[in-house]
Write a protein that holds these residues in place. Structure first.
Motif, PDB file in Angstrom:
ATOM      1  N   ILE A 189       0.848  -1.202   0.000  1.00  0.00           N
ATOM      2  CA  ILE A 189       0.000   0.000   0.000  1.00  0.00           C
ATOM      3  C   ILE A 189       0.882   1.251   0.000  1.00  0.00           C
ATOM      4  O   ILE A 189       0.612   2.226  -0.718  1.00  0.00           O
ATOM      5  CB  ILE A 189      -0.939   0.012   1.227  1.00  0.00           C
ATOM      6  N   GLU A 190       1.950   1.236   0.788  1.00  0.00           N
ATOM      7  CA  GLU A 190       2.868   2.380   0.828  1.00  0.00           C
ATOM      8  C   GLU A 190       3.519   2.612  -0.529  1.00  0.00           C
ATOM      9  O   GLU A 190       3.696   3.753  -0.961  1.00  0.00           O
ATOM     10  CB  GLU A 190       3.938   2.149   1.891  1.00  0.00           C
TER      11      GLU A 190
ATOM     12  N   GLU B 297       0.933   4.263  -2.745  1.00  0.00           N
ATOM     13  CA  GLU B 297       0.734   5.670  -2.371  1.00  0.00           C
ATOM     14  C   GLU B 297       1.890   6.541  -2.827  1.00  0.00           C
ATOM     15  O   GLU B 297       1.692   7.696  -3.216  1.00  0.00           O
ATOM     16  CB  GLU B 297       0.526   5.770  -0.864  1.00  0.00           C
ATOM     17  N   SER B 298       3.103   6.012  -2.804  1.00  0.00           N
ATOM     18  CA  SER B 298       4.248   6.792  -3.271  1.00  0.00           C
ATOM     19  C   SER B 298       4.167   7.015  -4.782  1.00  0.00           C
ATOM     20  O   SER B 298       4.583   8.065  -5.284  1.00  0.00           O
ATOM     21  CB  SER B 298       5.566   6.093  -2.911  1.00  0.00           C
TER      22      SER B 298
ATOM     23  N   PRO C   4      -7.256   5.547  -5.515  1.00  0.00           N
ATOM     24  CA  PRO C   4      -7.525   5.955  -4.120  1.00  0.00           C
ATOM     25  C   PRO C   4      -8.739   5.252  -3.518  1.00  0.00           C
ATOM     26  O   PRO C   4      -8.773   4.994  -2.314  1.00  0.00           O
ATOM     27  CB  PRO C   4      -7.759   7.467  -4.231  1.00  0.00           C
TER      28      PRO C   4
ATOM     29  N   ILE D 154      -7.604   1.760  -2.516  1.00  0.00           N
ATOM     30  CA  ILE D 154      -6.734   1.856  -1.332  1.00  0.00           C
ATOM     31  C   ILE D 154      -7.581   2.036  -0.075  1.00  0.00           C
ATOM     32  O   ILE D 154      -7.387   1.351   0.928  1.00  0.00           O
ATOM     33  CB  ILE D 154      -5.741   3.033  -1.461  1.00  0.00           C
ATOM     34  N   GLU D 155      -8.513   2.978  -0.129  1.00  0.00           N
ATOM     35  CA  GLU D 155      -9.350   3.273   1.033  1.00  0.00           C
ATOM     36  C   GLU D 155     -10.124   2.028   1.478  1.00  0.00           C
ATOM     37  O   GLU D 155     -10.193   1.722   2.676  1.00  0.00           O
ATOM     38  CB  GLU D 155     -10.329   4.410   0.686  1.00  0.00           C
TER      39      GLU D 155
END
Length: 200
Positions: free
Chosen positions: A19-20, A23-24, A150, A153-154
């Motif tokens: 996930i990180e 997000e990057s 997004p 991810i959420e």
């Protein structure tokens, strides 16, 4: 049991790391189709980790019915098999809190998380984006795929941030927190369910 729990926790730690990475990538100024494909590759891995971690939580019974489980990788097939073994295998998302007396409470969530059907849908999205486009078909809408990142991810974060897993032994649940307050690591508690008293 302890080794199976450790395997489950490692799956959760890997999901956090992926996930990180996603997000990057979405913070980059210019997003290419290669970035979108890379992101959905991470989603595909996350789907597989959710499914494989569920095997870890139910390994003994799953292994009895599917002796070649160590070779299993197809998320849709694993989910179908798990449902046959333990219909309540899927993580149950919750929100910890406190009541008026400052006693700890746990509220089960009813929406906003990655449901089993969402998981299958995301798996389809991953398959669509990760296959080469037939030159005789319409080009893929990479912007649409990127705009949904997004949202996915959420849903994944809400599902896993604080969740319970029903073990094959119906008297026990695995309670998971993806971020322990002090260490920041995935934390667990093995909880024995207590029968609620009935009023007579």
């Amino acid at each position: 049991m302890d080794q199976d729990i450790e395997k489950y926790l490692r799956c959760m730690e890997e999901i956090k790391a992926r996930i990180e990475v996603i997000e990057s990538h979405i913070l980059k100024v210019n997003i290419s189709l290669f970035d979108v494909e890379f992101i959905y590759l991470q989603f595909r891995k996350i789907i597989e980790l959710i499914a494989l971690s569920s095997i870890a939580a139910n390994k003994t019974e799953y292994g009895k019915q599917y002796r070649d489980f160590k070779k299993h990788w197809n998320a849709k097939k694993i989910l179908r098999n798990l449902f046959a073994v333990n219909p309540k295998f899927y993580p149950v998302p919750s929100r910890p809190g406190y009541n008026e007396d400052q006693q700890r409470t746990v509220e089960l969530l009813s929406d906003g998380y990655l449901t089993k059907s969402d998981l299958i849908d995301l798996n389809k999205w991953c398959g669509e984006i990760l296959h080469a486009t037939n030159p005789f078909r319409k080009e893929k809408d990479y912007e649409k795929f990127f705009n949904e990142v997004p949202v996915w991810i959420e849903k994944i974060v809400v599902l896993l941030n604080h969740h319970q897993v029903q073990l094959i032994d119906k008297d026990y649940e695995l309670w998971i927190s993806m971020q322990e307050e002090h260490s920041g690591n995935v934390h667990y508690a093995l909880m024995k369910k207590i029968d609620q008293p009935t009023n007579i």
